[in-house]
Design an enzyme around this catalytic site. Structure first.
Site, mmCIF file in Angstrom:
data_model
loop_
_atom_site.group_PDB
_atom_site.id
_atom_site.type_symbol
_atom_site.label_atom_id
_atom_site.label_comp_id
_atom_site.label_asym_id
_atom_site.label_seq_id
_atom_site.Cartn_x
_atom_site.Cartn_y
_atom_site.Cartn_z
ATOM 1 N N ALA A 65 0.852 -1.175 0.000
ATOM 2 C CA ALA A 65 0.050 0.165 0.136
ATOM 3 C C ALA A 65 0.877 1.221 0.082
ATOM 4 O O ALA A 65 1.943 1.035 0.492
ATOM 5 C CB ALA A 65 -1.011 -0.029 1.083
ATOM 6 N N GLY A 108 0.778 -5.122 0.972
ATOM 7 C CA GLY A 108 -0.440 -5.209 0.123
ATOM 8 C C GLY A 108 -0.127 -5.656 -1.502
ATOM 9 O O GLY A 108 -1.311 -6.361 -1.993
ATOM 10 N N GLU A 111 -0.582 -9.443 -0.772
ATOM 11 C CA GLU A 111 -1.748 -9.825 -0.395
ATOM 12 C C GLU A 111 -2.691 -9.597 -1.974
ATOM 13 O O GLU A 111 -3.518 -10.302 -2.032
ATOM 14 C CB GLU A 111 -2.571 -8.679 0.598
ATOM 15 C CG GLU A 111 -1.958 -8.861 1.967
ATOM 16 C CD GLU A 111 -2.335 -7.624 3.067
ATOM 17 O OE1 GLU A 111 -2.019 -6.539 2.535
ATOM 18 O OE2 GLU A 111 -2.744 -7.940 3.881
ATOM 19 N N GLU A 131 4.697 -5.190 7.040
ATOM 20 C CA GLU A 131 4.001 -4.077 7.577
ATOM 21 C C GLU A 131 4.317 -4.162 9.119
ATOM 22 O O GLU A 131 4.089 -3.005 9.711
ATOM 23 C CB GLU A 131 2.305 -4.358 7.729
ATOM 24 C CG GLU A 131 2.057 -4.462 6.385
ATOM 25 C CD GLU A 131 1.774 -5.710 5.577
ATOM 26 O OE1 GLU A 131 2.595 -6.601 5.940
ATOM 27 O OE2 GLU A 131 0.857 -5.649 4.744
HETATM 28 C C1 HXC Z 1 5.236 4.408 -1.119
HETATM 29 C C2 HXC Z 1 7.110 3.480 -1.982
HETATM 30 C C3 HXC Z 1 6.646 2.139 -1.384
HETATM 31 C C4 HXC Z 1 5.623 2.113 -0.632
HETATM 32 C C5 HXC Z 1 8.646 1.955 -2.405
HETATM 33 N N1 HXC Z 1 8.172 3.240 -2.472
HETATM 34 N N2 HXC Z 1 7.772 1.152 -1.690
HETATM 35 N N3 HXC Z 1 6.288 4.503 -1.755
HETATM 36 N N4 HXC Z 1 4.565 3.262 -0.525
HETATM 37 N N5 HXC Z 1 4.922 0.753 -0.171
HETATM 38 C C6 HXC Z 1 8.951 4.273 -3.344
HETATM 39 C C7 HXC Z 1 10.061 4.655 -2.449
HETATM 40 O O1 HXC Z 1 9.780 5.675 -1.421
HETATM 41 C C8 HXC Z 1 11.048 5.304 -3.390
HETATM 42 O O2 HXC Z 1 10.520 6.548 -3.970
HETATM 43 C C9 HXC Z 1 10.929 4.317 -4.736
HETATM 44 O O3 HXC Z 1 9.580 3.737 -4.607
HETATM 45 C C10 HXC Z 1 11.871 3.273 -4.946
HETATM 46 O O4 HXC Z 1 12.033 2.622 -3.513
HETATM 47 P P1 HXC Z 1 13.315 2.492 -2.980
HETATM 48 O O5 HXC Z 1 13.176 2.075 -1.461
HETATM 49 O O6 HXC Z 1 14.360 3.505 -3.533
HETATM 50 O O7 HXC Z 1 13.842 0.836 -3.704
HETATM 51 P P2 HXC Z 1 14.808 -0.028 -2.931
HETATM 52 O O8 HXC Z 1 15.959 0.467 -2.363
HETATM 53 O O9 HXC Z 1 15.158 -1.154 -4.229
HETATM 54 O O10 HXC Z 1 14.012 -0.993 -2.092
HETATM 55 C C11 HXC Z 1 12.830 -1.595 -2.235
HETATM 56 C C12 HXC Z 1 11.996 -1.989 -1.107
HETATM 57 C C13 HXC Z 1 11.422 -0.652 -0.418
HETATM 58 C C14 HXC Z 1 12.665 -2.766 -0.426
HETATM 59 C C15 HXC Z 1 10.575 -2.563 -1.813
HETATM 60 O O11 HXC Z 1 11.116 0.146 -1.302
HETATM 61 C C16 HXC Z 1 10.636 -0.912 0.786
HETATM 62 O O12 HXC Z 1 10.990 -1.418 1.810
HETATM 63 N N6 HXC Z 1 9.319 -0.447 0.497
HETATM 64 C C17 HXC Z 1 8.132 -0.445 1.362
HETATM 65 C C18 HXC Z 1 7.764 -1.779 1.490
HETATM 66 C C19 HXC Z 1 6.491 -2.058 2.478
HETATM 67 O O13 HXC Z 1 6.856 -1.726 3.510
HETATM 68 N N7 HXC Z 1 5.420 -2.491 2.215
HETATM 69 C C20 HXC Z 1 4.005 -2.433 3.023
HETATM 70 C C21 HXC Z 1 3.597 -1.292 2.965
HETATM 71 S S1 HXC Z 1 2.202 -1.284 4.202
HETATM 72 P P3 HXC Z 1 11.802 7.884 -3.921
HETATM 73 O O14 HXC Z 1 10.729 8.909 -4.212
HETATM 74 O O15 HXC Z 1 12.395 7.748 -2.559
HETATM 75 O O16 HXC Z 1 12.479 7.497 -5.077
HETATM 76 C C22 HXC Z 1 1.018 -2.168 3.217
HETATM 77 C C23 HXC Z 1 -0.384 -2.531 4.199
HETATM 78 C C24 HXC Z 1 -1.377 -3.198 3.347
HETATM 79 O O17 HXC Z 1 1.315 -2.640 2.467
HETATM 80 C C25 HXC Z 1 -2.726 -2.813 3.946
HETATM 81 C C26 HXC Z 1 -3.755 -3.265 2.914
HETATM 82 C C27 HXC Z 1 -3.674 -2.543 1.552
#
Ligand code: HXC
Length: 257
Positions: A65, A108, A111, A131
């Site tokens: 998400a 997400g 999911e 998460e």
């Molecule tokens: C918003 C995101 C994002 C996310 C990545 N980005 N994941 N933005 N929401 N979930 C953005 C980063 O901010 C970054 O933007 C760009 O995408 C590239 O990501 P990087 O982090 O620079 O890439 P990398 O170093 O390769 O790392 C990849 C990654 C990391 C390991 C996947 O991005 C990450 O940990 N993302 C978050 C994953 C996460 O926690 N997902 C769960 C979310 S909560 P910029 O502008 O900096 O370039 C969830 C709840 C679900 O999903 C509930 C129901 C829907």
């Protein structure tokens, strides 16, 4: 001009949807999930589409998400919006959905893949529910579908540590159907979608429903649902066609009626 959140294509009765927010690893914001539910519902009604194929890009299926959108949200926002209504619409799509997963399928994103009926992944795909690292828990079915797919202890470890697993491990755990080289992912997933698209649509629809029932009904009720679906298909032209074609030693021509 804003780029569209989804790239849509229809080929040989397969409706292909590509998530298209590459700059944020296909983070699933509200607008994207709304559009995805809209398009899937349209495809569900489209007689020319018999199977749906959902993909991302080579870096990410979806990294979860959109954290930017959620960071300042309150509990009340989630109730008022309501955030998960579009996820429920996706869950109710009656045609089969195949996810072709390359790169990250996190939170997400994982999911969403689990909302699909079949998951084909590339060797470099990674599945996880991170998460916990954000101070929350999965909210779009992660604790439920992952546990049903891989069992309690594996799901518990993934959800409590937030650590993703590689595609090969996901395969061994029964989370996904197959692992293929990155370069052939799209073609393999498409061929599978085409194969299913060639099957009788009504039987496919009821088979999907029946298998999903097995996930949440006691056996007695599930068997009841299956039997009734079986009876129902004897009202279809495709049942006559399928069985006659077998007897006449020819290829069946299924019409979805
Ligand atoms: C918003 C995101 C994002 C996310 C990545 N980005 N994941 N933005 N929401 N979930 C953005 C980063 O901010 C970054 O933007 C760009 O995408 C590239 O990501 P990087 O982090 O620079 O890439 P990398 O170093 O390769 O790392 C990849 C990654 C990391 C390991 C996947 O991005 C990450 O940990 N993302 C978050 C994953 C996460 O926690 N997902 C769960 C979310 S909560 P910029 O502008 O900096 O370039 C969830 C709840 C679900 O999903 C509930 C129901 C829907």
């Amino acid at each position: 001009m804003t780029e569209s959140l989804l790239i849509i294509e229809k080929t040989e009765q397969v409706g292909k949807i590509q998530l298209n927010r590459p700059q944020v690893l296909n983070a699933l914001n509200t607008a994207l999930v709304r559009e995805l539910a809209d398009v899937m519902e349209q495809m569900d009604q489209d007689d020319d589409i018999r199977c749906i194929l959902l993909t991302g890009n080579d870096k990410a299926f979806a990294a979860g998400a959109d954290i930017g959108e959620m960071a300042e949200a309150t509990s009340v926002d989630f109730i008022v919006k309501p955030f998960f209504a579009d996820w429920d619409r996706i869950r109710k799509i009656s045609k089969p959905i195949i996810a072709a997963v390359d790169g990250f399928a996190l939170g997400g994103g994982c999911e969403l893949a689990m909302c699909c009926d079949i998951i084909v992944a590339s060797e470099t795909a990674r599945f996880g529910q991170p998460e916990i690292n954000l101070g929350v828990i999965p909210g779009a079915g992660g604790t439920q579908r992952l546990t049903r797919a891989v069992g309690k202890v594996r799901a518990m470890e993934m959800i409590l540590t937030g650590k993703p697993i590689p595609a090969q491990v996901a395969l061994e755990l029964g989370l996904i159907n197959r692992v293929v080289p990155s370069e052939s992912l799209e073609e393999e997933a498409f061929q599978l979608a085409k194969e299913i698209a060639g099957k009788p649509p009504l039987a496919v629809r009821l088979a999907k429903q029946a298998v999903l029932k097995a996930m949440d009904l006691p056996l007695e009720h599930g068997l009841h649902f299956e039997q009734h679906s079986f009876y129902l298909l004897f009202s279809s032209d495709d049942q006559r066609e399928g069985m006659r074609a077998f007897q006449e030693k020819r290829k069946p021509d299924f019409k979805g009626k």
